[in-house]
Design an enzyme around this catalytic site. Structure first.
Site, mmCIF file in Angstrom:
data_model
loop_
_atom_site.group_PDB
_atom_site.id
_atom_site.type_symbol
_atom_site.label_atom_id
_atom_site.label_comp_id
_atom_site.label_asym_id
_atom_site.label_seq_id
_atom_site.Cartn_x
_atom_site.Cartn_y
_atom_site.Cartn_z
ATOM 1 N N CYS A 68 0.683 -1.264 -0.015
ATOM 2 C CA CYS A 68 0.063 0.292 0.083
ATOM 3 C C CYS A 68 0.696 1.001 0.031
ATOM 4 O O CYS A 68 1.242 1.742 0.976
ATOM 5 C CB CYS A 68 -0.898 -0.183 1.598
ATOM 6 S SG CYS A 68 -1.665 1.254 1.800
ATOM 7 N N CYS A 71 0.019 3.673 3.118
ATOM 8 C CA CYS A 71 0.996 3.084 3.818
ATOM 9 C C CYS A 71 1.903 3.908 4.050
ATOM 10 O O CYS A 71 2.731 3.770 5.073
ATOM 11 C CB CYS A 71 0.975 2.023 4.420
ATOM 12 S SG CYS A 71 -1.377 1.523 4.246
#
Length: 143
Positions: A68, A71
């Protein structure tokens, strides 16, 4: 003097420590390592409930995944802000790729998702990466 239960970030034992505005030293009664370590702890299905239920300070959970992009951008912010809250809040991470059971259990639909727990109860949930100020504000609301 009142005390608060905190979980040692090293051995996960529960420690009752005096409530103070700041701490210059605090060591685990079991492993003797510093309770002031602010490095986020990786949680899994085995230790998640133990940490959440036994921490009387707010627990900030970052549900994330290695693939991600947001993230990855948020990870250093999470670690940086954690350094401002030794023994005031516990910062933990859950890798949703590895811990899919926890992701389903908490209905994580997008990542990163932050969940704030206090005394074992979910108090707030935020999806999306936050800047340092917004993350600090989220933590301060829970103290």
């Amino acid at each position: 003097m009142s005390k608060v239960n905190v979980v040692c970030p090293h051995c996960l034992k529960i420690n009752a420590i005096p409530v103070k505005d700041s701490y210059s030293k605090a060591n685990c009664g079991s492993c003797k390592k510093s309770l002031l370590d602010t490095t986020p702890i990786e949680l899994n299905e085995t230790n998640f409930d133990h940490i959440i239920v036994n921490s009387e300070i707010p627990v900030i959970v970052d549900f994330w995944a290695p693939w991600c992009g947001p993230c990855k951008m948020f990870a250093p912010i999470f670690t940086q802000v954690a350094q401002k809250y030794p023994l005031k809040a516990l910062f933990v991470k859950v890798n949703t790729e590895v811990e899919q059971t926890l992701s389903r259990k908490f209905s994580i639909m997008s990542i990163p998702t932050l969940i704030v727990y206090k005394n074992g109860i979910e108090k707030k949930r935020v999806s999306g990466a936050l800047d340092p100020l917004r993350l600090s504000n989220l933590v301060n609301e829970s103290l």
